[in-house]
Design an enzyme around this catalytic site. Structure first.
Site, short mmCIF file in Angstrom:
data_model
loop_
_atom_site.label_atom_id
_atom_site.label_comp_id
_atom_site.label_asym_id
_atom_site.label_seq_id
_atom_site.Cartn_x
_atom_site.Cartn_y
_atom_site.Cartn_z
N GLU A 188 -10.69 83.94 21.11
CA GLU A 188 -9.39 84.24 20.76
C GLU A 188 -9.30 84.39 19.10
O GLU A 188 -8.98 85.37 18.39
CB GLU A 188 -8.39 83.42 21.43
N HIS B 58 -0.53 81.50 31.86
CA HIS B 58 0.02 80.08 31.68
C HIS B 58 1.37 80.00 32.31
O HIS B 58 2.23 80.62 31.78
CB HIS B 58 0.04 79.65 30.50
N ASP C 268 1.20 84.36 27.92
CA ASP C 268 2.56 83.74 27.92
C ASP C 268 3.76 84.83 28.05
O ASP C 268 4.30 84.98 26.91
CB ASP C 268 2.34 83.09 26.76
N HIS D 51 -5.00 85.74 33.75
CA HIS D 51 -4.68 84.97 32.66
C HIS D 51 -3.21 85.10 32.39
O HIS D 51 -2.74 85.58 31.53
CB HIS D 51 -5.55 85.42 31.47
N HIS E 115 -10.87 79.32 27.38
CA HIS E 115 -10.51 80.36 26.34
C HIS E 115 -11.59 80.29 25.19
O HIS E 115 -12.06 79.23 24.77
CB HIS E 115 -8.99 79.70 25.78
N1 ADE Z 1 -2.10 78.22 25.87
C1 ADE Z 1 -1.13 78.97 26.29
N2 ADE Z 1 -1.28 80.00 25.83
C2 ADE Z 1 -2.61 80.06 24.80
C3 ADE Z 1 -3.20 80.76 24.18
N3 ADE Z 1 -2.92 82.13 24.15
N4 ADE Z 1 -4.59 80.45 23.66
C4 ADE Z 1 -4.67 78.96 23.74
N5 ADE Z 1 -4.03 78.15 24.49
C5 ADE Z 1 -2.96 78.58 25.09
ZN ZN Z 2 -4.00 81.81 27.46
#
Ligand code: ADE
Ligand code: ZN
Length: 355
Positions: free
Chosen positions: A213, A32, A292, A30, A210
């Site tokens: 969250e 990006h 990220d 996970h 996703h």
């Molecule tokens: N795009 C990049 N990071 C993300 C995240 N944590 N949740 C949803 N979309 C994303």
């Molecule tokens: Zn993500």
């Protein structure tokens, strides 16, 4: 090589766990790729492309990374993408990340890329895909790092645009292993994307999303039932629903959990209160990931080490389980997974013997 037994793991003292976590082979499931864009690279690419940034320097940009929720992060994340213009820019981005991941002993990475954050700016698949393909090939050749790209569609946009994006990806499908779903979760339930996930299934792609969250446990259930996903990205809010927890454990659906992301986006108050130990203790196939890393202050080893430092209940058996889960939950070929797991086991057997 056999997996270390529970009694062998129990002999490994806690002060050896950090070294084992950092040095063991692992998968990152996970991340990006656009979220690995470090402020230094943003400034370098802005200069290369003649883009004026609304920040005086790297430090001022980093200081802006004070998020209150997912949306406050996404606004900056999409703005950051604007410096990515040419094939060379995308190559530099991906290659910098692969070099960084290899230093954390990542042997397999399944990075997301968000085509719509580039196509919306007039930058098409013919610009970023050759860069991603070439960087992945070089990672395999020079770093021994296996890469499987996951195309992620943006859930705040209409499903028709996601379908168009998947259609545009068709010439590149030999280099794409799966479809993902990201961006603003609130107000955008999984049911909005039924057709695009059905099409991905027809095309033979893996499916992940996703969910849970910021969104409720029902979104995790929806991702499983309506979209047919094989892994849930995040999923931490599943702990609010005992029946869902029981189902995730029974089905062994992997959750790709991102502890530092959860703290920085205010999903949890701090690492000490993160519910990962609870998810793991319930028998769910949890993995630790970075999401990220350029925005949240840490790559995969930082996530593992900081979480273990903050949570005294986590020891050798949980560390081994998280690493093994990451390899098992990947979409790599079974033979590759077996080799990496054997390497992991050898390392942990040795640690058990000399403890
Ligand atoms: N795009 C990049 N990071 C993300 C995240 N944590 N949740 C949803 N979309 C994303
Ligand atoms: Zn993500």
């Amino acid at each position: 090589m056999f997996a270390p037994s529970p009694s062998q793991l129990a002999t490994i003292p806690r002060n050896r766990v950090a070294g084992l976590l950092a040095g063991s082979p692992k998968a990152e499931l996970h991340v990006h790729i656009e979220g690995t864009l470090e402020p230094e690279l943003i400034f370098a690419l802005a200069q290369r492309n003649g883009v004026t940034l609304p920040y005086a320097d790297v430090e001022a940009l980093r200081n802006a990374y004070a998020f209150t929720d997912l949306q406050s992060f996404l606004d900056l994340y999409y703005a950051g993408c604007d410096v990515l213009r040419t094939e060379q820019d995308f190559f530099d981005l991906a290659w910098a990340y692969f070099e960084r991941a290899a230093r954390d002993h990542v042997v397999r990475v399944e990075p997301f890329f968000d085509p719509q954050s580039h196509t919306a700016r007039g930058i098409g698949f013919a610009v970023f895909m050759p860069a991603f393909i070439q960087a992945a090939q070089r990672a395999q050749d020079e770093l021994g790092l296996s890469v499987g790209w996951i195309l992620s569609v943006l859930r705040h946009l209409p499903e028709d645009e996601a379908l168009q994006t998947l259609r545009a990806a068709e010439p590149w499908l030999d280099h794409i292993i799966g479809l993902g779903l990201d961006s603003s979760e609130r107000g955008n339930p999984p049911g909005k994307f039924v057709r695009v996930f059905a099409r991905a299934r027809q095309l033979g792609l893996h499916r992940v999303a996703h969910a849970g969250e910021e969104g409720p446990p029902e979104f995790v259930r929806g991702a499983l039932d309506v979209l047919g996903v094989e892994r849930i990205d995040h999923g931490v809010r599943a702990s609010e629903d005992a029946a869902l927890m029981e189902r995730l454990a029974r089905q062994q659906t992997p959750l790709t959990v991102c502890p530092l992301s959860n703290v920085r986006l205010c999903v949890v108050p701090d690492l000490a209160q993160h519910n990962l130990p609870q998810l793991l203790a319930a028998g769910i196939k949890v993995t630790v990931n970075s999401d990220d890393p350029a925005y949240f202050g840490g790559y995969v080893n930082d996530n593992l080490l900081q979480l273990f430092a903050a949570q005294p209940s986590l020891g050798a058996s949980q560390a081994y389980a998280l690493l093994r889960n990451s390899l098992e939950a990947s979409f790599a070929a079974d033979a590759d997974k077996a080799l990496w797991i054997a390497q992991l086991d050898a390392r942990w057997q040795d640690a058990g013997r000399v403890a």
